[in-house]
Design a protein around this motif. Sequence first.
Motif, short mmCIF file in Angstrom:
data_model
loop_
_atom_site.label_atom_id
_atom_site.label_comp_id
_atom_site.label_asym_id
_atom_site.label_seq_id
_atom_site.Cartn_x
_atom_site.Cartn_y
_atom_site.Cartn_z
N PRO A 33 0.81 -1.22 0.00
CA PRO A 33 0.00 0.00 0.00
C PRO A 33 0.84 1.27 0.00
CG PRO A 33 -0.09 -1.06 2.14
CD PRO A 33 0.66 -1.98 1.23
N ALA A 34 2.03 1.21 0.57
CA ALA A 34 2.94 2.37 0.60
C ALA A 34 4.35 1.86 0.81
CB ALA A 34 2.54 3.32 1.74
N ARG A 35 5.29 2.71 0.50
CA ARG A 35 6.70 2.35 0.67
C ARG A 35 6.97 1.94 2.12
NH1 ARG A 35 11.74 4.49 1.74
NH2 ARG A 35 13.36 3.79 0.31
N ARG A 36 7.65 0.82 2.29
CA ARG A 36 8.07 0.27 3.58
C ARG A 36 6.91 -0.18 4.46
NH1 ARG A 36 13.38 0.38 4.20
NH2 ARG A 36 13.30 0.10 6.45
N GLU A 37 5.71 -0.20 3.94
CA GLU A 37 4.56 -0.70 4.70
C GLU A 37 4.45 -2.22 4.49
OE1 GLU A 37 2.22 0.89 6.70
OE2 GLU A 37 3.64 2.54 6.60
N PRO A 38 3.86 -2.94 5.45
CA PRO A 38 3.64 -4.38 5.26
C PRO A 38 2.74 -4.64 4.05
CG PRO A 38 3.26 -3.74 7.55
CD PRO A 38 3.42 -2.47 6.76
N LEU A 39 3.00 -5.76 3.39
CA LEU A 39 2.16 -6.14 2.26
C LEU A 39 0.81 -6.61 2.76
CD1 LEU A 39 5.05 -6.29 0.88
CD2 LEU A 39 3.96 -7.86 -0.68
N LEU A 40 -0.21 -6.34 1.95
CA LEU A 40 -1.56 -6.82 2.23
C LEU A 40 -1.80 -8.07 1.40
CD1 LEU A 40 -3.51 -3.45 1.91
CD2 LEU A 40 -2.71 -4.56 4.02
N SER A 41 -2.20 -9.15 2.05
CA SER A 41 -2.55 -10.37 1.35
C SER A 41 -3.99 -10.23 0.86
CB SER A 41 -2.42 -11.56 2.31
OG SER A 41 -2.84 -12.74 1.67
N VAL A 42 -4.20 -10.43 -0.44
CA VAL A 42 -5.54 -10.28 -1.01
C VAL A 42 -5.90 -11.55 -1.80
CG1 VAL A 42 -5.42 -7.76 -1.10
CG2 VAL A 42 -4.64 -9.09 -3.06
N PRO A 43 -7.20 -11.89 -1.87
CA PRO A 43 -7.60 -13.09 -2.60
C PRO A 43 -7.63 -12.90 -4.12
CG PRO A 43 -9.51 -12.05 -1.61
CD PRO A 43 -8.30 -11.29 -1.13
N GLU A 44 -7.72 -11.65 -4.56
CA GLU A 44 -7.70 -11.35 -6.00
C GLU A 44 -7.18 -9.94 -6.21
OE1 GLU A 44 -12.01 -9.72 -7.39
OE2 GLU A 44 -11.91 -11.88 -7.03
N ALA A 45 -6.74 -9.68 -7.43
CA ALA A 45 -6.21 -8.35 -7.75
C ALA A 45 -6.41 -8.07 -9.23
CB ALA A 45 -4.73 -8.27 -7.40
N THR A 46 -6.45 -6.77 -9.54
CA THR A 46 -6.52 -6.33 -10.92
C THR A 46 -5.11 -6.02 -11.39
OG1 THR A 46 -8.71 -5.39 -10.56
CG2 THR A 46 -7.48 -4.59 -12.48
N VAL A 47 -4.75 -6.61 -12.51
CA VAL A 47 -3.43 -6.41 -13.10
C VAL A 47 -3.61 -5.48 -14.29
CG1 VAL A 47 -1.45 -7.57 -14.16
CG2 VAL A 47 -2.79 -8.75 -12.41
N GLU A 48 -2.91 -4.34 -14.28
CA GLU A 48 -3.05 -3.34 -15.33
C GLU A 48 -1.98 -3.55 -16.40
OE1 GLU A 48 -3.03 0.45 -13.35
OE2 GLU A 48 -4.88 0.00 -12.26
N THR A 49 -2.43 -3.68 -17.64
CA THR A 49 -1.53 -3.92 -18.76
C THR A 49 -0.42 -2.87 -18.80
OG1 THR A 49 -3.33 -4.89 -20.03
CG2 THR A 49 -1.39 -4.17 -21.29
N ASP A 50 0.82 -3.35 -18.89
CA ASP A 50 2.02 -2.52 -19.01
C ASP A 50 2.17 -1.51 -17.87
OD1 ASP A 50 4.44 -1.96 -20.29
OD2 ASP A 50 3.57 -0.33 -21.47
N ARG A 51 1.63 -1.83 -16.69
CA ARG A 51 1.73 -0.92 -15.55
C ARG A 51 2.11 -1.65 -14.26
NH1 ARG A 51 3.05 3.59 -16.02
NH2 ARG A 51 1.98 4.33 -14.21
N HIS A 52 1.09 -2.11 -13.51
CA HIS A 52 1.32 -2.70 -12.19
C HIS A 52 0.04 -3.35 -11.68
CE1 HIS A 52 -0.70 0.63 -9.88
NE2 HIS A 52 -0.62 1.13 -11.09
N LEU A 53 0.10 -3.84 -10.45
CA LEU A 53 -1.10 -4.33 -9.77
C LEU A 53 -1.85 -3.12 -9.22
CD1 LEU A 53 0.16 -7.34 -7.62
CD2 LEU A 53 -1.50 -7.44 -9.45
N ALA A 54 -3.13 -3.02 -9.48
CA ALA A 54 -3.92 -1.92 -8.93
C ALA A 54 -3.87 -2.02 -7.40
CB ALA A 54 -5.36 -2.01 -9.42
#
Length: 174
Positions: A33-54
């Motif tokens: 969610p932010a630099r140096r913050e813990p990762l959030l475990s999610v069951p699904e995610a939107t992957v944006e073409t030629d960009r990143h995970l939303a």
Amino acid sequence: MAYPFFGDSKSAIAQLLATLPQTGRLEWIGLRPARREPLLSVPEATVETDRHLAGDHARPKPGGKRQITLIQHEHLAAVAGYLGHSAPVEPGRLRRNLVVSGINLLALKNRQVRIGEEVVLEITGECHPCSRMEEELGPGGYNAMRGHGGLTARIIAGGTIRVGDVVSVVEPVE
């Protein structure tokens, strides 16, 4: 005994490298969610073409080689073992976006993989550990991760991915 990889126009090693019939499974998805913050475990995610995970704070450049990171599920136990722990390392501590099991990710370097029905990634290189692994895993964390840091990828086609999705090799068009 006949060996199917010898005697054809392709070299034997090229044929062996191209042979990857097994599929894998998406075991975990993590968003930063932010630099140096813990990762959030999610069951699904939107992957944006030629960009990143939303929802992920990273904003790589279009065309970049490190738009998403992956790590081998089987390596979580290996890293823990190098640290003297009996339980596998929690995926979020390693700061990678996706955890994949059942298929050797390193064998996919410079190839494309499909996750689920829509998403296609091009595996672009190794994701080497950084000194942050010492903070996250304790003394020896950096060296425990060496050779087990995962891979980086470019997002060729976006869509939705879900934990449990099949990960398969996209065969090149000849």
